[in-house]
Motif scaffolding. Structure first.
Motif: not given
Length: 126
Positions: A80-87
């Protein structure tokens, strides 16, 4: 030269102007990202930005460019990144053995109050 070796844009106007303005800095950022990742770290684009103390808005496009040129490789792992999406977690093409990031340096404790100007002041207010 063209994308991915230089910043690009999907259209004209402001996007194209921004790509032209960041050409010099983009080259330096790509070199810094490559040097960081050559240490064997496994990081997402946002984690790279954090390590470099740069904006994700400056780093994410550079990471995309480095993936496109084959310098960085996407792994199956995602975080997860800061936006809550996964990268995607990335690695340098030549770094086959993962290396953990060193722990962040701890800052020296700060004094909560300034030193007294007169030696008896501490006794009066202690």
């Amino acid at each position: 030269m063209s994308y991915p070796t230089t910043p690009g844009s999907k259209g004209g106007g402001a996007s194209e102007d921004a790509a032209k303005r960041i050409v010099t800095r983009a080259s330096k950022l790509r070199a810094s990202i490559t040097a960081l990742m050559a240490n064997g770290y496994r990081l997402t684009a946002d984690e790279i930005a954090t390590q470099m103390r740069e904006s994700v808005l400056a780093i994410r496009p550079r990471v995309s460019e480095l993936v496109k040129t084959g310098t960085l490789v996407k792994l199956a792992d995602r975080r997860k990144n800061v936006s809550g999406m996964t990268a995607h977690v990335l690695r340098h093409k030549d770094s086959l053995t993962p290396v953990e990031l060193p722990p962040p340096a701890t800052a020296k404790p700060r004094r909560s109050a300034p030193l007294a100007l007169h030696p008896d002041q501490n006794a009066l207010f202690g």
